[in-house]
Design a protein around this motif. Structure first.
Motif, mmCIF file in Angstrom:
data_model
loop_
_atom_site.group_PDB
_atom_site.id
_atom_site.type_symbol
_atom_site.label_atom_id
_atom_site.label_comp_id
_atom_site.label_asym_id
_atom_site.label_seq_id
_atom_site.Cartn_x
_atom_site.Cartn_y
_atom_site.Cartn_z
ATOM 1 N N ALA A 52 -11.734 0.430 2.848
ATOM 2 C CA ALA A 52 -11.784 0.158 1.411
ATOM 3 C C ALA A 52 -10.514 -0.528 0.918
ATOM 4 O O ALA A 52 -10.566 -1.353 0.003
ATOM 5 C CB ALA A 52 -12.034 1.456 0.644
ATOM 6 N N LYS A 53 -9.367 -0.208 1.536
ATOM 7 C CA LYS A 53 -8.103 -0.824 1.110
ATOM 8 C C LYS A 53 -8.127 -2.336 1.281
ATOM 9 O O LYS A 53 -7.701 -3.068 0.391
ATOM 10 C CB LYS A 53 -6.921 -0.273 1.919
ATOM 11 N N ASN A 54 -8.607 -2.810 2.418
ATOM 12 C CA ASN A 54 -8.599 -4.250 2.648
ATOM 13 C C ASN A 54 -9.685 -4.964 1.865
ATOM 14 O O ASN A 54 -9.495 -6.096 1.442
ATOM 15 C CB ASN A 54 -8.662 -4.553 4.142
ATOM 16 N N VAL A 55 -10.804 -4.296 1.641
ATOM 17 C CA VAL A 55 -11.833 -4.872 0.780
ATOM 18 C C VAL A 55 -11.275 -5.013 -0.638
ATOM 19 O O VAL A 55 -11.439 -6.058 -1.277
ATOM 20 C CB VAL A 55 -13.122 -4.020 0.795
ATOM 21 N N GLU A 56 -10.568 -3.984 -1.108
ATOM 22 C CA GLU A 56 -9.977 -4.057 -2.442
ATOM 23 C C GLU A 56 -8.901 -5.138 -2.502
ATOM 24 O O GLU A 56 -8.812 -5.882 -3.490
ATOM 25 C CB GLU A 56 -9.390 -2.708 -2.860
ATOM 26 N N ALA A 57 -8.079 -5.245 -1.477
ATOM 27 C CA ALA A 57 -7.036 -6.275 -1.458
ATOM 28 C C ALA A 57 -7.658 -7.666 -1.525
ATOM 29 O O ALA A 57 -7.202 -8.522 -2.299
ATOM 30 C CB ALA A 57 -6.176 -6.131 -0.205
ATOM 31 N N ALA A 58 -8.696 -7.903 -0.740
ATOM 32 C CA ALA A 58 -9.374 -9.202 -0.772
ATOM 33 C C ALA A 58 -9.984 -9.449 -2.146
ATOM 34 O O ALA A 58 -9.921 -10.565 -2.672
ATOM 35 C CB ALA A 58 -10.440 -9.264 0.316
ATOM 36 N N THR A 59 -10.550 -8.414 -2.749
ATOM 37 C CA THR A 59 -11.141 -8.540 -4.085
ATOM 38 C C THR A 59 -10.076 -8.916 -5.109
ATOM 39 O O THR A 59 -10.295 -9.799 -5.948
ATOM 40 C CB THR A 59 -11.842 -7.224 -4.491
ATOM 41 N N VAL A 60 -8.926 -8.256 -5.047
ATOM 42 C CA VAL A 60 -7.827 -8.563 -5.978
ATOM 43 C C VAL A 60 -7.422 -10.027 -5.840
ATOM 44 O O VAL A 60 -7.268 -10.741 -6.841
ATOM 45 C CB VAL A 60 -6.618 -7.623 -5.740
ATOM 46 N N LEU A 61 -7.250 -10.483 -4.610
ATOM 47 C CA LEU A 61 -6.855 -11.881 -4.403
ATOM 48 C C LEU A 61 -7.904 -12.845 -4.945
ATOM 49 O O LEU A 61 -7.570 -13.813 -5.643
ATOM 50 C CB LEU A 61 -6.611 -12.139 -2.913
ATOM 51 N N LEU A 62 -9.175 -12.576 -4.657
ATOM 52 C CA LEU A 62 -10.246 -13.440 -5.160
ATOM 53 C C LEU A 62 -10.301 -13.420 -6.685
ATOM 54 O O LEU A 62 -10.471 -14.474 -7.316
ATOM 55 C CB LEU A 62 -11.585 -13.014 -4.557
ATOM 56 N N ASP A 63 -10.149 -12.246 -7.271
ATOM 57 C CA ASP A 63 -10.171 -12.131 -8.733
ATOM 58 C C ASP A 63 -8.989 -12.833 -9.392
ATOM 59 O O ASP A 63 -9.035 -13.155 -10.581
ATOM 60 C CB ASP A 63 -10.197 -10.660 -9.159
ATOM 61 N N HIS A 64 -7.929 -13.067 -8.627
ATOM 62 C CA HIS A 64 -6.743 -13.756 -9.140
ATOM 63 C C HIS A 64 -6.671 -15.210 -8.676
ATOM 64 O O HIS A 64 -5.606 -15.822 -8.683
ATOM 65 C CB HIS A 64 -5.471 -13.001 -8.758
ATOM 66 N N GLY A 65 -7.797 -15.749 -8.266
ATOM 67 C CA GLY A 65 -7.872 -17.177 -8.002
ATOM 68 C C GLY A 65 -7.773 -17.623 -6.561
ATOM 69 O O GLY A 65 -7.739 -18.832 -6.302
#
Length: 163
Positions: A52-65
């Motif tokens: 879940a940590k890496n899925v969330e990290a990837a999501t944060v990056l995608l959500d920030h462009g």
């Protein structure tokens, strides 16, 4: 953004540190930052793990462009990195966010290969001393992870059946 900021961002992405990523992005770091060999923060999040940590990290990056299909100098995408590592949940997120699973790497060890090719061949490079893992057959674990990654990507990328 300084080189040191980019290193911190990429390290946080690999570790799955979504809180650290949010802080660095709020300070003005570029979600598309790259390391010295041309791998982006999103590639590092895809490589770092499949929890879940890496899925969330990837999501944060995608959500920030972060661009889902940024290419390394070898033409590699983040979904290719996730597929190679057998990280099906990260691969699924990237496909859901528009990753091109048909793209083929242009150079390097994955030259001419798409996501499914990379996932299915990934285990060849993971021949690890079985004894180091308490007698567990790491090759079997790897093969299962590769099949899982291919199934996740194939399931998402399959065209809808005519109805």
């Amino acid at each position: 953004m300084t080189v040191e900021d980019a290193k911190r961002l990429i390290s946080a992405a690999y570790k799955g540190d979504a809180t650290g990523l949010r802080a660095l992005l709020a300070e003005g770091c570029d979600a598309n930052a790259t390391d010295s060999v041309g791998w982006f923060a999103l590639h590092q999040a895809a490589c770092g793990g499949d929890d879940a940590k890496n899925v969330e990290a990837a999501t944060v990056l995608l959500d920030h462009g972060a661009s889902v299909d940024l290419l390394t100098p070898q033409g590699e995408t983040a979904v290719m990195a996730a597929a190679f590592r057998g990280h099906a949940r990260v691969a699924k997120l990237l496909v859901e966010r528009g990753a091109d699973v048909s793209r083929k790497a242009s150079d390097g060890p994955w030259s001419g290969k798409c996501v499914a090719d990379i996932a299915s061949e990934g285990c060849r490079y993971k021949v690890i001393d079985v004894a180091a893992y308490g007698g567990r057959d790491i090759r079997t674990d790897c093969a299962a992870a590769a099949r899982s990654a291919v199934a996740a990507v194939d399931g998402l990328a399959a065209p809808a059946a005519p109805g």
